[in-house]
Design a protein around this motif. Sequence first.
Motif, PDB file in Angstrom:
ATOM      1  N   ALA A 126       3.423   2.037   6.568  1.00  0.00           N
ATOM      2  CA  ALA A 126       2.531   0.773   5.949  1.00  0.00           C
ATOM      3  C   ALA A 126       2.781   1.039   4.255  1.00  0.00           C
ATOM      4  CB  ALA A 126       1.201   1.014   6.361  1.00  0.00           C
ATOM      5  N   VAL A 127       2.624   2.249   3.796  1.00  0.00           N
ATOM      6  CA  VAL A 127       2.857   2.445   2.292  1.00  0.00           C
ATOM      7  C   VAL A 127       4.284   2.059   1.834  1.00  0.00           C
ATOM      8  CG1 VAL A 127       2.802   4.391   0.579  1.00  0.00           C
ATOM      9  CG2 VAL A 127       1.086   4.347   2.421  1.00  0.00           C
ATOM     10  N   VAL A 128       5.076   2.245   2.574  1.00  0.00           N
ATOM     11  CA  VAL A 128       6.594   1.925   2.077  1.00  0.00           C
ATOM     12  C   VAL A 128       6.675   0.428   1.998  1.00  0.00           C
ATOM     13  CG1 VAL A 128       9.016   2.138   3.149  1.00  0.00           C
ATOM     14  CG2 VAL A 128       7.548   4.055   2.897  1.00  0.00           C
ATOM     15  N   GLY A 129       6.015  -0.156   3.235  1.00  0.00           N
ATOM     16  CA  GLY A 129       6.115  -1.468   3.205  1.00  0.00           C
ATOM     17  C   GLY A 129       5.645  -2.299   2.173  1.00  0.00           C
ATOM     18  N   ARG A 130       4.302  -1.836   1.582  1.00  0.00           N
ATOM     19  CA  ARG A 130       3.671  -2.144   0.474  1.00  0.00           C
ATOM     20  C   ARG A 130       4.386  -2.199  -0.868  1.00  0.00           C
ATOM     21  NH1 ARG A 130      -0.853   0.783   2.742  1.00  0.00           N
ATOM     22  NH2 ARG A 130      -2.017  -0.743   4.119  1.00  0.00           N
ATOM     23  N   PHE A 131       5.182  -0.941  -0.809  1.00  0.00           N
ATOM     24  CA  PHE A 131       5.927  -0.795  -2.083  1.00  0.00           C
ATOM     25  C   PHE A 131       7.360  -1.489  -2.197  1.00  0.00           C
ATOM     26  CE2 PHE A 131       2.667   2.566  -3.077  1.00  0.00           C
ATOM     27  CZ  PHE A 131       2.651   2.514  -4.455  1.00  0.00           C
ATOM     28  N   GLY A 132       7.302  -2.525  -1.170  1.00  0.00           N
ATOM     29  CA  GLY A 132       8.690  -3.288  -1.122  1.00  0.00           C
ATOM     30  C   GLY A 132      10.077  -2.399  -0.589  1.00  0.00           C
ATOM     31  N   GLY A 133       9.555  -1.290   0.304  1.00  0.00           N
ATOM     32  CA  GLY A 133      10.692  -0.290   0.805  1.00  0.00           C
ATOM     33  C   GLY A 133      10.920  -0.818   2.329  1.00  0.00           C
ATOM     34  N   ALA A 134      11.904   0.104   2.804  1.00  0.00           N
ATOM     35  CA  ALA A 134      12.181  -0.243   4.273  1.00  0.00           C
ATOM     36  C   ALA A 134      12.263   1.231   4.912  1.00  0.00           C
ATOM     37  CB  ALA A 134      13.510  -0.752   4.276  1.00  0.00           C
ATOM     38  N   VAL A 135      12.707   1.227   6.254  1.00  0.00           N
ATOM     39  CA  VAL A 135      12.889   2.288   6.940  1.00  0.00           C
ATOM     40  C   VAL A 135      14.380   2.374   7.268  1.00  0.00           C
ATOM     41  CG1 VAL A 135      12.379   3.025   9.672  1.00  0.00           C
ATOM     42  CG2 VAL A 135      10.500   1.830   8.347  1.00  0.00           C
ATOM     43  N   CYS A 136      14.435   3.638   7.680  1.00  0.00           N
ATOM     44  CA  CYS A 136      16.002   3.670   8.158  1.00  0.00           C
ATOM     45  C   CYS A 136      15.984   4.869   9.374  1.00  0.00           C
ATOM     46  CB  CYS A 136      17.157   4.220   7.043  1.00  0.00           C
ATOM     47  SG  CYS A 136      16.518   6.059   6.608  1.00  0.00           S
ATOM     48  N   THR A 137      17.203   4.923   9.795  1.00  0.00           N
ATOM     49  CA  THR A 137      17.454   5.793  11.073  1.00  0.00           C
ATOM     50  C   THR A 137      18.662   6.690  10.763  1.00  0.00           C
ATOM     51  OG1 THR A 137      18.878   4.838  12.421  1.00  0.00           O
ATOM     52  CG2 THR A 137      16.590   4.276  12.860  1.00  0.00           C
ATOM     53  N   ALA A 332       3.503  -2.187   7.731  1.00  0.00           N
ATOM     54  CA  ALA A 332       4.524  -1.300   8.514  1.00  0.00           C
ATOM     55  C   ALA A 332       5.563  -2.129   9.349  1.00  0.00           C
ATOM     56  CB  ALA A 332       3.635  -0.366   9.503  1.00  0.00           C
ATOM     57  N   ARG A 333       5.179  -3.093   9.777  1.00  0.00           N
ATOM     58  CA  ARG A 333       6.159  -4.044  10.234  1.00  0.00           C
ATOM     59  C   ARG A 333       7.124  -4.751   9.330  1.00  0.00           C
ATOM     60  NH1 ARG A 333       6.028  -7.343  15.582  1.00  0.00           N
ATOM     61  NH2 ARG A 333       7.934  -8.549  15.156  1.00  0.00           N
ATOM     62  N   ALA A 334       6.751  -5.066   8.117  1.00  0.00           N
ATOM     63  CA  ALA A 334       7.648  -5.383   7.065  1.00  0.00           C
ATOM     64  C   ALA A 334       8.904  -4.271   6.832  1.00  0.00           C
ATOM     65  CB  ALA A 334       6.844  -5.573   5.837  1.00  0.00           C
ATOM     66  N   SER A 335       8.548  -3.079   6.690  1.00  0.00           N
ATOM     67  CA  SER A 335       9.294  -1.981   6.409  1.00  0.00           C
ATOM     68  C   SER A 335      10.221  -1.866   7.407  1.00  0.00           C
ATOM     69  CB  SER A 335       8.641  -0.648   6.143  1.00  0.00           C
ATOM     70  OG  SER A 335       8.273  -0.113   7.267  1.00  0.00           O
ATOM     71  N   LEU A 336       9.895  -2.035   8.805  1.00  0.00           N
ATOM     72  CA  LEU A 336      10.923  -1.980  10.013  1.00  0.00           C
ATOM     73  C   LEU A 336      11.658  -3.133   9.865  1.00  0.00           C
ATOM     74  CD1 LEU A 336       8.976  -0.518  13.011  1.00  0.00           C
ATOM     75  CD2 LEU A 336      11.181   0.115  12.324  1.00  0.00           C
ATOM     76  N   GLU A 337      11.115  -4.607   9.934  1.00  0.00           N
ATOM     77  CA  GLU A 337      11.927  -5.679   9.862  1.00  0.00           C
ATOM     78  C   GLU A 337      12.871  -5.619   8.534  1.00  0.00           C
ATOM     79  OE1 GLU A 337       9.194  -8.639  10.251  1.00  0.00           O
ATOM     80  OE2 GLU A 337       8.906  -8.476  12.643  1.00  0.00           O
ATOM     81  N   ARG A 338      12.565  -5.011   7.444  1.00  0.00           N
ATOM     82  CA  ARG A 338      13.418  -5.193   6.226  1.00  0.00           C
ATOM     83  C   ARG A 338      14.770  -4.404   6.787  1.00  0.00           C
ATOM     84  NH1 ARG A 338       8.722  -3.676   2.483  1.00  0.00           N
ATOM     85  NH2 ARG A 338       8.185  -5.885   1.930  1.00  0.00           N
TER      86      ARG A 338
END
Length: 348
Positions: A126-137, A332-338
């Motif tokens: 969620a923090v990552v999503g708020r800062f415009g970031g994303a998730v990776c694997t 949090a969903r935004a970071s995953l969807e990015r």
Amino acid sequence: MGTTAETIAALKKTLGDSLCVVGHHYQQESVITHCDITGDSLELARKVADITAPHIVFCGVYFMAESAALLARPGQQIYLPETAANCVMSQMTPATRVNEVLERLNAAGRNVVPLAYVNTSLAVKAVVGRFGGAVCTSANARTMLRWALEQGDSVLFLPDKNLGRNTARELGLDASQWRILDIRRKSDAADAPEDIRERLLLWPGCCAIHAKFTPEQIRAMREAHPDCLVAVHPECSPEVVQAADAAGSTAFLIKYAAQAPQDSTVVIGTETNLVERLRARHAGHHTVARLHRAYCSHMAKVTEDKLLTTLQHIRAGIAQPVSIPSAHRAPARASLERMLEACRKAGV
Ligand code: 13P
Ligand code: SF4
């Protein structure tokens, strides 16, 4: 009374299409045998989005079940047979600390975009999503690091400094372009944010299981089996990855082991449940050997007995699903969807 395995099979039959059991490759054999779908973290995130069953039992660790819950359809519930199964690396990034570090770095005038390995809590995503970031694997880290480097002045990669450096190397960055951050409180930190100029800033975390692998073990294996091929997970240190012939996600390691020639030896450096499964699968054709014994004790907390209890609770209508605090859901969903969107665009 039947065995636990037989009782699970009977319950799965009763629950029919209303149930889907999903498992990560590091699960023990007695659990994986009951899974309808298996995969690495990326495959599981994608496959969960296609499941229509209202009950999804996730055999893995907490962050994986949380990601599945985030991507679930309305009305769908995700259950983790043991909620104490919690990836140790995901606990190395408390969300409040991540938020403070990002604020401190951005206040110094640079646009620092976070890229979180999927092995992080929902609160961190969620923090990552708020800062415009994303998730990776581990399977898409290269695509996502390239994406993140295009978004701002620097990238904060967390929590795995090993995956971060191994991926940066693949993109042609060298040690002068990254820095492992001092994440202590402002007053104690050695890093002054205004001095930080590197393109890649790394959280100082790593996986205790993959930290057990060393270049010396690879050298010893090559001495014992001169023609062997060695493949490791990119959570291993850069020294181990450089000493190996290949590195990649658990799905990559499975494919790598499957392509080995007859009578050859393939050495795999990752969690032992997976390596033992590959050894049994290819016995008689070629040898799959482990680089070193390395079990993930958190993955092992999900047992056949706990899976059975979860199924019984689902049947009785008393199972506790993984819940997502509403404040975290959208960012949090935004970071995953990015991540899913960037991978779609890159054709990964
Ligand atoms: P994969 O995404 O490669 O399956 O890895 C997950 C993990 O936790 C490795 O330690
Ligand atoms: Fe976490 Fe390491 Fe276990 Fe993977 S192997 S789930 S990174 S502790």
